[in-house]
Motif scaffolding. Sequence first.
Motif, PDB file in Angstrom:
ATOM      1  N   THR A   2       0.726  -1.076   0.089  1.00 41.99           N
ATOM      2  CA  THR A   2       0.210   0.030   0.089  1.00 41.99           C
ATOM      3  C   THR A   2       0.933   1.229   0.151  1.00 41.99           C
ATOM      4  O   THR A   2       1.758   1.076   0.441  1.00 41.99           O
ATOM      5  CB  THR A   2      -0.961   0.017   1.384  1.00 41.99           C
ATOM      6  N   HIS A   3       0.290   2.111  -0.560  1.00 36.30           N
ATOM      7  CA  HIS A   3       0.906   3.453  -0.352  1.00 36.30           C
ATOM      8  C   HIS A   3       0.314   4.336   0.682  1.00 36.30           C
ATOM      9  O   HIS A   3      -0.938   4.548   0.900  1.00 36.30           O
ATOM     10  CB  HIS A   3       0.484   4.245  -1.791  1.00 36.30           C
ATOM     11  N   PHE A  36       0.675   8.676  -5.146  1.00 32.59           N
ATOM     12  CA  PHE A  36       0.946   7.387  -5.658  1.00 32.59           C
ATOM     13  C   PHE A  36       1.727   7.455  -7.030  1.00 32.59           C
ATOM     14  O   PHE A  36       2.471   6.792  -7.131  1.00 32.59           O
ATOM     15  CB  PHE A  36      -0.375   6.483  -5.775  1.00 32.59           C
ATOM     16  N   VAL A  40       5.353   6.693  -6.459  1.00 35.50           N
ATOM     17  CA  VAL A  40       5.539   5.183  -6.553  1.00 35.50           C
ATOM     18  C   VAL A  40       5.811   4.816  -7.910  1.00 35.50           C
ATOM     19  O   VAL A  40       6.671   4.262  -8.411  1.00 35.50           O
ATOM     20  CB  VAL A  40       4.369   4.460  -5.840  1.00 35.50           C
ATOM     21  N   HIS A 127       1.531  -3.384  -6.795  1.00 33.97           N
ATOM     22  CA  HIS A 127       0.498  -2.885  -5.496  1.00 33.97           C
ATOM     23  C   HIS A 127      -0.715  -3.397  -5.529  1.00 33.97           C
ATOM     24  O   HIS A 127      -1.611  -2.780  -4.811  1.00 33.97           O
ATOM     25  CB  HIS A 127       0.562  -1.493  -5.788  1.00 33.97           C
TER      26      HIS A 127
END
Length: 129
Positions: A2-3, A36, A40, A127
């Motif tokens: 998870t972010h 995100f 990410v 993810h």
Amino acid sequence: MTHTRIIPIEFCHCDPAGIVFYPRYAEMVNHMVETFFLDVVGHGFGPMMAAGQGMPTVALEMAFRKPSRLGDRVEWTLAVEHLGRTSARFLVRAEDRVEARATVVWMARDFTPSPWPDDIRTILEAHHA
């Protein structure tokens, strides 16, 4: 995976009662998706737009469970709940306060849904919840 991110509740988020005005949560959900992709995935919205690409939100579902108040520091999490050929659905939670599902679609220069680029798909798969 998870972010995760902390979003402080500020005056601009609140109604006169001092709690978050519910449309502001939609902005916070979008903030989570945007950060995100920047932090990410490595694809910020600005460069995407400059390249003629985009990722509009096509569906948003939210459940409000508990209010947030001015001064709260709320931990938000984002996970990829579903990954399709051209779309993704993110499960975004703000502790026990809000749960949201945001569906986005990858768009090509001609504004048509297109398959995720391989580099982005690889990170989204990592993810996927």
